[in-house]
Design a protein around this motif. Structure first.
Motif, mmCIF file in Angstrom:
data_model
loop_
_atom_site.group_PDB
_atom_site.id
_atom_site.type_symbol
_atom_site.label_atom_id
_atom_site.label_comp_id
_atom_site.label_asym_id
_atom_site.label_seq_id
_atom_site.Cartn_x
_atom_site.Cartn_y
_atom_site.Cartn_z
ATOM 1 N N ASP A 57 15.156 184.365 -73.553
ATOM 2 C CA ASP A 57 13.771 183.897 -73.605
ATOM 3 C C ASP A 57 13.404 183.282 -74.949
ATOM 4 N N TYR A 58 14.284 183.448 -75.938
ATOM 5 C CA TYR A 58 13.900 183.108 -77.301
ATOM 6 C C TYR A 58 14.648 181.904 -77.857
ATOM 7 N N VAL A 59 13.897 181.081 -78.564
ATOM 8 C CA VAL A 59 14.478 180.068 -79.437
ATOM 9 C C VAL A 59 14.670 180.734 -80.796
ATOM 10 N N ILE A 60 15.857 180.576 -81.373
ATOM 11 C CA ILE A 60 16.175 181.225 -82.640
ATOM 12 C C ILE A 60 16.349 180.179 -83.725
ATOM 13 N N GLY A 61 15.714 180.428 -84.835
ATOM 14 C CA GLY A 61 15.828 179.518 -85.973
ATOM 15 C C GLY A 61 16.357 180.230 -87.203
ATOM 16 N N CYS A 86 18.125 175.425 -85.751
ATOM 17 C CA CYS A 86 17.616 176.233 -84.660
ATOM 18 C C CYS A 86 18.377 175.912 -83.386
ATOM 19 N N ILE A 87 18.345 176.861 -82.465
ATOM 20 C CA ILE A 87 19.018 176.693 -81.193
ATOM 21 C C ILE A 87 18.053 177.051 -80.068
ATOM 22 N N ASN A 88 17.861 176.103 -79.178
ATOM 23 C CA ASN A 88 17.050 176.305 -77.978
ATOM 24 C C ASN A 88 18.035 176.420 -76.828
ATOM 25 N N ALA A 94 14.602 183.813 -87.223
ATOM 26 C CA ALA A 94 13.289 183.987 -86.624
ATOM 27 C C ALA A 94 13.347 183.592 -85.164
ATOM 28 N N ALA A 95 12.366 184.086 -84.396
ATOM 29 C CA ALA A 95 12.386 183.848 -82.961
ATOM 30 C C ALA A 95 11.011 183.458 -82.453
ATOM 31 N N THR A 96 11.014 182.643 -81.411
ATOM 32 C CA THR A 96 9.795 182.305 -80.691
ATOM 33 C C THR A 96 10.101 182.226 -79.215
ATOM 34 N N ARG A 97 9.121 182.563 -78.381
ATOM 35 C CA ARG A 97 9.308 182.463 -76.932
ATOM 36 C C ARG A 97 8.836 181.110 -76.404
ATOM 37 N N ASP A 98 8.330 180.264 -77.314
ATOM 38 C CA ASP A 98 7.876 178.947 -76.870
ATOM 39 C C ASP A 98 9.097 178.057 -76.629
ATOM 40 N N SER A 99 9.385 177.803 -75.377
ATOM 41 C CA SER A 99 10.592 177.053 -75.018
ATOM 42 C C SER A 99 10.505 175.587 -75.417
ATOM 43 N N ARG A 100 9.321 175.152 -75.873
ATOM 44 C CA ARG A 100 9.177 173.763 -76.313
ATOM 45 C C ARG A 100 9.455 173.609 -77.798
ATOM 46 N N THR A 101 9.998 174.661 -78.403
ATOM 47 C CA THR A 101 10.323 174.629 -79.832
ATOM 48 C C THR A 101 11.711 174.048 -80.020
ATOM 49 N N ASP A 161 7.396 183.520 -84.374
ATOM 50 C CA ASP A 161 6.538 184.704 -84.396
ATOM 51 C C ASP A 161 7.201 185.945 -84.971
ATOM 52 N N HIS A 162 8.511 186.007 -84.837
ATOM 53 C CA HIS A 162 9.229 187.224 -85.198
ATOM 54 C C HIS A 162 10.290 186.874 -86.232
ATOM 55 N N TRP A 163 10.387 187.718 -87.252
ATOM 56 C CA TRP A 163 11.265 187.424 -88.383
ATOM 57 C C TRP A 163 12.129 188.626 -88.728
ATOM 58 N N GLY A 164 13.330 188.322 -89.188
ATOM 59 C CA GLY A 164 14.179 189.363 -89.743
ATOM 60 C C GLY A 164 13.841 189.593 -91.199
ATOM 61 N N GLN A 165 14.563 190.515 -91.801
ATOM 62 C CA GLN A 165 14.265 190.914 -93.186
ATOM 63 C C GLN A 165 14.965 190.025 -94.209
ATOM 64 N N GLY A 166 15.943 189.235 -93.755
ATOM 65 C CA GLY A 166 16.632 188.316 -94.654
ATOM 66 C C GLY A 166 17.938 188.862 -95.186
ATOM 67 N N THR A 167 18.838 187.950 -95.518
ATOM 68 C CA THR A 167 20.108 188.313 -96.146
ATOM 69 C C THR A 167 20.376 187.322 -97.272
ATOM 70 N N GLN A 168 20.835 187.819 -98.399
ATOM 71 C CA GLN A 168 21.022 186.997 -99.591
ATOM 72 C C GLN A 168 22.345 186.253 -99.531
ATOM 73 N N VAL A 169 22.278 184.973 -99.813
ATOM 74 C CA VAL A 169 23.476 184.138 -99.957
ATOM 75 C C VAL A 169 23.457 183.552 -101.366
ATOM 76 N N THR A 170 24.532 183.781 -102.100
ATOM 77 C CA THR A 170 24.632 183.252 -103.451
ATOM 78 C C THR A 170 25.920 182.451 -103.560
ATOM 79 N N VAL A 171 25.784 181.194 -103.953
ATOM 80 C CA VAL A 171 26.944 180.314 -104.094
ATOM 81 C C VAL A 171 27.101 179.978 -105.557
ATOM 82 N N SER A 172 28.214 180.381 -106.126
ATOM 83 C CA SER A 172 28.458 180.139 -107.553
ATOM 84 C C SER A 172 29.210 178.829 -107.747
#
Length: 125
Positions: free
Chosen positions: A31-35, A50-52, A97-104, A113-124
């Motif tokens: 049901d979700y589009v993920i970005g 993002c992937i619909n 992040a996720a949304t149920r709006d299929s037109r995204t 609408d919905h977000w994760g807490q995040g993960t750090q990426v560091t490129v040296s």
């Protein structure tokens, strides 16, 4: 309430690769589009990809096109972001992040609408 948990961040040298995962629970995965978004220190959060799944559409920001690949594993309720040829400017906290709006069709922050807490990426360099 859908929940998203990112993992896979870390420290990598320029030119290296990382694969981020976004595990989705508490809702019907299809049901979700993920970005994917990222926020570099001192900068605003920006959309990366993002992937619909319902419409089979994928979007990449120009800054990552040809280097990053988004994919989905329905059996694991997980969306991945494979990041290759990483550059120091890819450094930041990466969020899914996720949304149920299929037109995204784009990773525009206000559409999700919905977000994760995040993960750090560091490129040296």
């Amino acid at each position: 309430e859908v929940q998203l948990v990112e993992s896979g961040g870390g420290l990598v040298q320029a030119g290296g690769s990382l694969r981020l995962s976004c595990a989705v629970s508490g809702g019907t995965f299809d049901d979700y589009v993920i970005g994917w978004f990222r926020q570099a220190p001192g900068k605003e959060r920006e959309g990366v990809s993002c992937i619909n799944k319902g419409e089979g559409r994928i979007f990449y920001a120009n800054s990552v096109k040809g280097r990053f690949t988004i994919s989905s594993d329905n059996a694991k309720n997980t969306v991945y972001l494979q990041m290759n040829s990483l550059k120091p400017e890819d450094t930041g906290v990466y969020y899914c992040a996720a949304t149920r709006d299929s037109r995204t069709y784009y990773p525009i922050e206000v559409l999700y609408d919905h977000w994760g807490q995040g993960t750090q990426v560091t490129v040296s360099s």
